[in-house]
Design a protein around this motif. Structure first.
Motif, PDB file in Angstrom:
ATOM      1  N   ALA A 192       0.837  -1.203   0.000  1.00 47.19           N
ATOM      2  CA  ALA A 192       0.000   0.000   0.000  1.00 47.19           C
ATOM      3  C   ALA A 192       0.869   1.249   0.000  1.00 47.19           C
ATOM      4  O   ALA A 192       0.613   2.204  -0.752  1.00 47.19           O
ATOM      5  CB  ALA A 192      -0.942  -0.007   1.203  1.00 47.19           C
ATOM      6  N   ILE A 193       1.920   1.264   0.815  1.00 48.51           N
ATOM      7  CA  ILE A 193       2.825   2.411   0.853  1.00 48.51           C
ATOM      8  C   ILE A 193       3.517   2.576  -0.500  1.00 48.51           C
ATOM      9  O   ILE A 193       3.689   3.699  -0.990  1.00 48.51           O
ATOM     10  CB  ILE A 193       3.834   2.279   2.015  1.00 48.51           C
ATOM     11  CG1 ILE A 193       3.099   2.409   3.357  1.00 48.51           C
ATOM     12  CG2 ILE A 193       4.936   3.332   1.898  1.00 48.51           C
ATOM     13  CD1 ILE A 193       3.940   2.054   4.567  1.00 48.51           C
ATOM     14  N   TYR A 197       6.636   9.208  -8.175  1.00 49.09           N
ATOM     15  CA  TYR A 197       7.721   9.613  -7.290  1.00 49.09           C
ATOM     16  C   TYR A 197       7.716  11.130  -7.079  1.00 49.09           C
ATOM     17  O   TYR A 197       7.626  11.899  -8.018  1.00 49.09           O
ATOM     18  CB  TYR A 197       9.077   9.174  -7.863  1.00 49.09           C
ATOM     19  CG  TYR A 197      10.218   9.554  -6.963  1.00 49.09           C
ATOM     20  CD1 TYR A 197      10.472   8.835  -5.802  1.00 49.09           C
ATOM     21  CD2 TYR A 197      11.009  10.662  -7.253  1.00 49.09           C
ATOM     22  CE1 TYR A 197      11.504   9.199  -4.956  1.00 49.09           C
ATOM     23  CE2 TYR A 197      12.046  11.030  -6.416  1.00 49.09           C
ATOM     24  CZ  TYR A 197      12.289  10.303  -5.271  1.00 49.09           C
ATOM     25  OH  TYR A 197      13.299  10.667  -4.433  1.00 49.09           O
ATOM     26  N   GLY A 198       7.776  11.504  -5.813  1.00 48.07           N
ATOM     27  CA  GLY A 198       7.844  12.910  -5.448  1.00 48.07           C
ATOM     28  C   GLY A 198       6.508  13.617  -5.321  1.00 48.07           C
ATOM     29  O   GLY A 198       6.441  14.711  -4.763  1.00 48.07           O
ATOM     30  N   VAL A 199       5.437  13.006  -5.825  1.00 45.43           N
ATOM     31  CA  VAL A 199       4.119  13.635  -5.743  1.00 45.43           C
ATOM     32  C   VAL A 199       3.024  12.631  -5.387  1.00 45.43           C
ATOM     33  O   VAL A 199       1.857  12.867  -5.636  1.00 45.43           O
ATOM     34  CB  VAL A 199       3.748  14.387  -7.046  1.00 45.43           C
ATOM     35  CG1 VAL A 199       4.656  15.572  -7.277  1.00 45.43           C
ATOM     36  CG2 VAL A 199       3.748  13.448  -8.239  1.00 45.43           C
ATOM     37  N   GLY A 200       3.407  11.500  -4.813  1.00 45.39           N
ATOM     38  CA  GLY A 200       2.432  10.476  -4.444  1.00 45.39           C
ATOM     39  C   GLY A 200       1.426  10.990  -3.428  1.00 45.39           C
ATOM     40  O   GLY A 200       1.633  12.024  -2.778  1.00 45.39           O
ATOM     41  N   ALA A 201       0.337  10.274  -3.275  1.00 51.03           N
ATOM     42  CA  ALA A 201      -0.764  10.678  -2.398  1.00 51.03           C
ATOM     43  C   ALA A 201      -0.336  10.832  -0.942  1.00 51.03           C
ATOM     44  O   ALA A 201      -0.941  11.592  -0.187  1.00 51.03           O
ATOM     45  CB  ALA A 201      -1.906   9.667  -2.499  1.00 51.03           C
ATOM     46  N   ILE A 202       0.717  10.146  -0.545  1.00 51.13           N
ATOM     47  CA  ILE A 202       1.153  10.190   0.852  1.00 51.13           C
ATOM     48  C   ILE A 202       2.108  11.361   1.128  1.00 51.13           C
ATOM     49  O   ILE A 202       2.366  11.697   2.279  1.00 51.13           O
ATOM     50  CB  ILE A 202       1.784   8.832   1.248  1.00 51.13           C
ATOM     51  CG1 ILE A 202       1.740   8.631   2.764  1.00 51.13           C
ATOM     52  CG2 ILE A 202       3.191   8.691   0.688  1.00 51.13           C
ATOM     53  CD1 ILE A 202       2.070   7.232   3.201  1.00 51.13           C
ATOM     54  N   LYS A 203       2.592  11.984   0.083  1.00 53.22           N
ATOM     55  CA  LYS A 203       3.586  13.067   0.234  1.00 53.22           C
ATOM     56  C   LYS A 203       3.039  14.195   1.106  1.00 53.22           C
ATOM     57  O   LYS A 203       1.952  14.725   0.873  1.00 53.22           O
ATOM     58  CB  LYS A 203       3.995  13.621  -1.109  1.00 53.22           C
ATOM     59  CG  LYS A 203       5.078  14.701  -0.986  1.00 53.22           C
ATOM     60  CD  LYS A 203       5.659  15.065  -2.306  1.00 53.22           C
ATOM     61  CE  LYS A 203       6.667  16.176  -2.246  1.00 53.22           C
ATOM     62  NZ  LYS A 203       7.665  16.097  -1.238  1.00 53.22           N
ATOM     63  N   GLY A 204       3.811  14.520   2.131  1.00 53.80           N
ATOM     64  CA  GLY A 204       3.471  15.614   3.023  1.00 53.80           C
ATOM     65  C   GLY A 204       2.411  15.311   4.062  1.00 53.80           C
ATOM     66  O   GLY A 204       2.105  16.164   4.891  1.00 53.80           O
ATOM     67  N   THR A 222       7.719   0.496   9.132  1.00 58.18           N
ATOM     68  CA  THR A 222       6.596   1.200   8.519  1.00 58.18           C
ATOM     69  C   THR A 222       6.856   2.703   8.501  1.00 58.18           C
ATOM     70  O   THR A 222       6.663   3.364   7.474  1.00 58.18           O
ATOM     71  CB  THR A 222       5.288   0.888   9.266  1.00 58.18           C
ATOM     72  OG1 THR A 222       5.059  -0.526   9.239  1.00 58.18           O
ATOM     73  CG2 THR A 222       4.102   1.603   8.636  1.00 58.18           C
ATOM     74  N   ALA A 223       7.302   3.246   9.617  1.00 56.30           N
ATOM     75  CA  ALA A 223       7.593   4.683   9.693  1.00 56.30           C
ATOM     76  C   ALA A 223       8.716   5.053   8.724  1.00 56.30           C
ATOM     77  O   ALA A 223       8.618   6.070   8.026  1.00 56.30           O
ATOM     78  CB  ALA A 223       7.961   5.067  11.127  1.00 56.30           C
ATOM     79  N   ARG A 224       9.749   4.238   8.658  1.00 57.96           N
ATOM     80  CA  ARG A 224      10.861   4.523   7.744  1.00 57.96           C
ATOM     81  C   ARG A 224      10.384   4.505   6.290  1.00 57.96           C
ATOM     82  O   ARG A 224      10.672   5.412   5.512  1.00 57.96           O
ATOM     83  CB  ARG A 224      12.006   3.533   7.947  1.00 57.96           C
ATOM     84  CG  ARG A 224      13.200   3.802   7.043  1.00 57.96           C
ATOM     85  CD  ARG A 224      14.387   2.877   7.272  1.00 57.96           C
ATOM     86  NE  ARG A 224      14.026   1.476   7.261  1.00 57.96           N
ATOM     87  CZ  ARG A 224      14.012   0.679   8.342  1.00 57.96           C
ATOM     88  NH1 ARG A 224      14.351   1.144   9.519  1.00 57.96           N
ATOM     89  NH2 ARG A 224      13.671  -0.577   8.238  1.00 57.96           N
ATOM     90  N   SER A 225       9.624   3.487   5.928  1.00 57.92           N
ATOM     91  CA  SER A 225       9.129   3.371   4.561  1.00 57.92           C
ATOM     92  C   SER A 225       8.212   4.539   4.208  1.00 57.92           C
ATOM     93  O   SER A 225       8.321   5.132   3.123  1.00 57.92           O
ATOM     94  CB  SER A 225       8.389   2.038   4.388  1.00 57.92           C
ATOM     95  OG  SER A 225       7.935   1.889   3.072  1.00 57.92           O
ATOM     96  N   ALA A 226       7.306   4.895   5.101  1.00 58.83           N
ATOM     97  CA  ALA A 226       6.391   6.011   4.844  1.00 58.83           C
ATOM     98  C   ALA A 226       7.171   7.314   4.710  1.00 58.83           C
ATOM     99  O   ALA A 226       6.847   8.146   3.850  1.00 58.83           O
ATOM    100  CB  ALA A 226       5.353   6.105   5.953  1.00 58.83           C
TER     101      ALA A 226
END
Length: 182
Positions: free
Chosen positions: A92-93, A100-107, A129-133
């Motif tokens: 999922a992550i 890359y650089g603008v994925g839904a999780i960015k920011g 998980t925290a590192r990957s995110a």
């Protein structure tokens, strides 16, 4: 003022999973002004493959990306499998990190909690998980992590454990990324 929307990624697919029950409890006990929504159907995501990620992105991936993009915060609630995060959560992550650089999780402020029937409570999975995110572009809120052992306590009824878990959600909601970056 509108609600703060927290999307939850559950790292276990099992219907009777303790971590799914934790996610449901956090949803049901969300503070006033906070909507906690569990991202369903993570099992429908194909393994990330750049060949699939184009104009015709799989529907499950497009839906997950849209739900995360529309959320204010992301919380992973996950067990630990063999000393790391479950593949479904990692996948999922991966989908959320692209393009890359603008994925839904960015920011997005991101936290991780969970419980396992081990003395360590899933801390290695939570660290991974925290590192990957974070690498994927999320803003990891370190004060949110709760790695709870389920060996000697019922995490769903113990007042102290529930206070830690609910406190983690409140900390994630209260986190101000702009202040933290300054």
């Amino acid at each position: 003022m509108s609600d703060t929307r927290v999307i939850v990624l559950v790292g276990s697919l099992r219907a009777d999973s303790l971590n799914r029950k934790i996610a449901e409890t956090l949803r049901d006990q969300a503070p006033e002004g906070v909507t906690v929504e569990i991202a369903e159907n993570l099992e429908a995501l194909p393994f990330y493959n750049e060949d699939l990620d184009g104009e015709n992105v799989p529907a499950a991936a497009a839906e997950l990306r849209a739900r995360v993009a529309n959320a204010d915060r992301v919380l992973a609630v996950t067990p630990e499998y063999n000393g790391t995060m479950p593949a479904v959560l990692n996948n999922a992550i991966d989908w959320l990190s692209r393009p890359y650089g603008v994925g839904a999780i960015k920011g997005k402020p991101f936290g991780v909690v969970g419980a396992t029937p081990t003395p360590y409570g899933g801390k290695w999975a939570h660290q991974d998980t925290a590192r990957s995110a974070g690498i994927a572009g999320a803003v990891v809120v370190e004060d949110v992590t709760v790695s709870q052992s389920a060996l000697e306590v019922d995490v769903l009824t113990d007042a102290d454990v529930l206070a830690k878990l609910n406190g983690a959600v409140q900390t994630l909601v209260d986190f101000d990324a702009e202040t933290a970056a300054a």
